[in-house]
Write a protein that holds these residues in place. Structure first.
Motif: not given
Ligand SMILES: [Zn+2]
Length: 105
Positions: A5-11, A71-74, A78-84, A89-96
């Motif tokens: 299961h690759d969450p990125t692929e599902a997203i 750069t997806y998921g960052r 602030c450059g932090d990783t956005i939690p999977t 829930i919000l696949p187009w989220a640009r910010f943590c």
């Protein structure tokens, strides 16, 4: 058939699906807007729905572009990783979450 299961692929699939859905919606609404009865919508509602569809297209297209340039998921702030979990829930989220809150203030 793979069980990995690759969450990125599902997203990514979810984003592509949503991108298509918003595009179809906007096409449909644009056709309505050209009809004399606007498909039964009042002008304000129709405008708001078109705006929502346009924003949906822009959001999902941006997210897919970030996926292809890596750069997806960052967080863009602030450059932090956005939690999977948040991205699911919000696949187009640009910010943590903290940056998103600051953004909305
Ligand atoms: Zn952040």
């Amino acid at each position: 058939m793979t069980t990995v299961h690759d969450p990125t692929e599902a997203i990514r699939e979810l984003l592509e699906q949503q991108f298509r859905a918003h595009t179809e919606r906007l096409t449909e609404l644009t056709l309505y807007s050209r009809q004399p009865d606007r498909g039964g919508y009042d002008p304000d509602t129709l405008r708001a729905l078109m705006e929502t569809a346009r924003k949906g297209i822009a959001d999902t297209a941006q997210a897919l572009r970030r996926m292809s340039d890596g750069t997806y998921g960052r967080c863009e702030q602030c450059g932090d990783t956005i939690p999977t979990a948040r991205l699911e829930i919000l696949p187009w989220a640009r910010f943590c979450v903290p940056c998103q809150r600051r953004h909305q203030d």
